[in-house]
Design a protein around this motif. Structure first.
Motif, PDB file in Angstrom:
ATOM      1  N   THR A  57      83.739  82.225  81.460  1.00  0.00           N
ATOM      2  CA  THR A  57      82.595  81.372  80.813  1.00  0.00           C
ATOM      3  C   THR A  57      81.271  82.108  80.579  1.00  0.00           C
ATOM      4  N   PHE A  62      80.237  78.452  73.671  1.00  0.00           N
ATOM      5  CA  PHE A  62      79.681  76.966  73.303  1.00  0.00           C
ATOM      6  C   PHE A  62      79.186  76.703  72.241  1.00  0.00           C
ATOM      7  N   GLY A 370      81.784  73.195  74.895  1.00  0.00           N
ATOM      8  CA  GLY A 370      82.446  74.346  75.073  1.00  0.00           C
ATOM      9  C   GLY A 370      83.834  74.257  74.456  1.00  0.00           C
ATOM     10  N   TYR A 375      85.714  75.282  79.938  1.00  0.00           N
ATOM     11  CA  TYR A 375      84.328  75.464  79.548  1.00  0.00           C
ATOM     12  C   TYR A 375      83.544  74.300  79.762  1.00  0.00           C
ATOM     13  N   ASN A 376      84.074  73.038  79.413  1.00  0.00           N
ATOM     14  CA  ASN A 376      83.236  72.030  79.287  1.00  0.00           C
ATOM     15  C   ASN A 376      83.222  71.480  80.759  1.00  0.00           C
ATOM     16  N   TRP A 379      80.304  73.462  81.867  1.00  0.00           N
ATOM     17  CA  TRP A 379      79.018  72.902  81.529  1.00  0.00           C
ATOM     18  C   TRP A 379      78.477  71.821  82.514  1.00  0.00           C
TER      19      TRP A 379
END
Length: 391
Positions: A57, A62, A370, A375-376, A379
């Protein structure tokens, strides 16, 4: 009227993380959600195993009008911090590909972990509860179906529009607009792409076929698997590129990543010239895909019958298949929503609205989307954590 220090709208990943941190500070916290259970997107994510973060990450994974907005939150609460929580609860996990971390068992263990943390922090959770209206004077007054609650701080963590069958709505954007915060264009992201009838008819026999691929659109490429569907294309590479694609854009697909088809066929021509062109190509890619490409190319006969120009053309149709998708599957199957509350209207260190004291936006409702692969969720954890330190 019951009073709280913090009311959080949304019992998803970001909302629960924020509630935990605010509760740890001794804040009296209420979390509201219209769903019957908390963490529904967590439950279905990763095929039910929850791809809860990605070890790679960083902010350049993003999409946003300002991707650098994510730097502060991602640095202050990292993927390694969330992994420590997972390990503290002795949740077994594994890395699948490209830094993606999944639970070994059901995603429910992540939800249970968050609910336990919320309970330990004294957080109150109300499910199956709709917010009817919000008003602000010195405090926030949140009208519910049967009562009204009051809070010093209001956190909007109700996500975007993706997967409406799970109850997703644009309610968070409505709250932003009510308080004069700009909202950027929203679109389905991490979503399968669809084809018009003519192309769909040609690829219909390939439904269910998967292949290693490289997919490019608008100078961005992803090297991951591709899946043919009855409506178009899916698979990780397509979901990734969908965030960069717009209607009318062409995508270029290498259906045999790592194999130069033309050069391989020219080499085979010397030793296996009696093979039909279809059977020769089927030695390099899956037979169904080879059959479709050869039929469309119009080439017939044996491999020895094909000159270099014809093999170059055939190679291009495999290594650089150019297509214009007609559309996408939309919010119905999109994993996330691209766009959202404009980051320019928020404080990157706190997630607080610059024009309204005590109002915060976190997670998917913000213009920060993301890549596929955890990734999301990161976040959500990071933005929820930083908000929880101050709300």
């Amino acid at each position: 009227m019951k009073q709280y220090d913090v009311v959080i709208i949304g019992a998803g990943a970001a909302g629960m993380m924020c509630a935990i941190e605010a509760g740890k500070r001794g804040r009296k916290v209420l979390v509201l959600d219209h769903a019957k259970t908390a963490g529904e997107k967590i439950r279905i994510s990763g095929g039910g195993r929850c791809n809860f973060t990605n070890i790679n990450t960083k902010f350049d994974r993003f999409l946003s009008q300002n991707p650098r907005f994510a730097i502060s939150a991602l640095k202050r609460y990292t993927q390694h911090d969330f992994i420590k929580m997972v390990e503290h609860y002795k949740i077994a996990y594994h890395e699948k590909v490209l830094g993606q971390l999944f639970c070994d068992v059901s995603a429910k263990v992540i939800i249970d972990m968050l609910l336990t943390e919320m309970s330990n922090a004294g957080v109150e959770l109300r499910l199956s509860t709709d917010v009817k209206s919000i008003n602000k004077s010195d405090t926030y007054s949140i009208q519910l179906e049967h009562d009204t609650v009051e809070a010093q701080s209001l956190v909007v963590a109700c996500g975007g529009k993706s997967i409406p069958k799970m109850g997703a709505t644009g309610f968070g954007y409505q709250i932003a607009e009510q308080f004069d915060l700009p909202v950027t264009e929203t679109r389905p992201a991490l979503v399968p792409l669809t084809f018009a009838d003519e192309l769909l008819g040609r690829i219909k026999p390939l439904s269910g076929v998967s292949t290693k691929s490289s997919v490019t659109c608008n100078k961005v490429s992803f090297d991951e698997a591709l899946l043919f569907t009855h409506r178009g294309l899916s698979g990780p590479s397509i979901l990734q590129i969908s965030s960069y694609w717009r209607e009318g854009d062409e995508i270029i697909v290498d259906l045999a990543r790592g194999i130069n088809i033309a050069e391989q066929l020219k080499a085979m021509r010397q030793s296996s010239g009696k093979l039909s062109i279809g059977n020769a190509l089927a030695k390099l890619i899956t037979s169904k895909l080879a059959q479709m490409i050869v039929e469309h190319s119009g080439l017939t006969g044996n491999l020895a019958d094909q000159n270099n120009a014809k093999l170059d053309q055939l190679g291009q149709s495999v290594n650089a298949w150019r297509i214009k998708p007609a559309g996408s599957e939309g919010y119905r199957t999109a994993e996330v929503t691209l766009g959202g509350v404009d980051t320019g209207a928020l404080n990157a260190k706190t997630m607080e609205a610059k024009n309204t004291d005590g109002l915060y936006f976190i997670g998917e409702v913000v213009d920060m989307t993301g890549w596929l692969g955890g990734y999301n969720f990161q976040w959500a954890w990071s933005s929820g954590w930083v908000c929880g330190q101050v709300c």
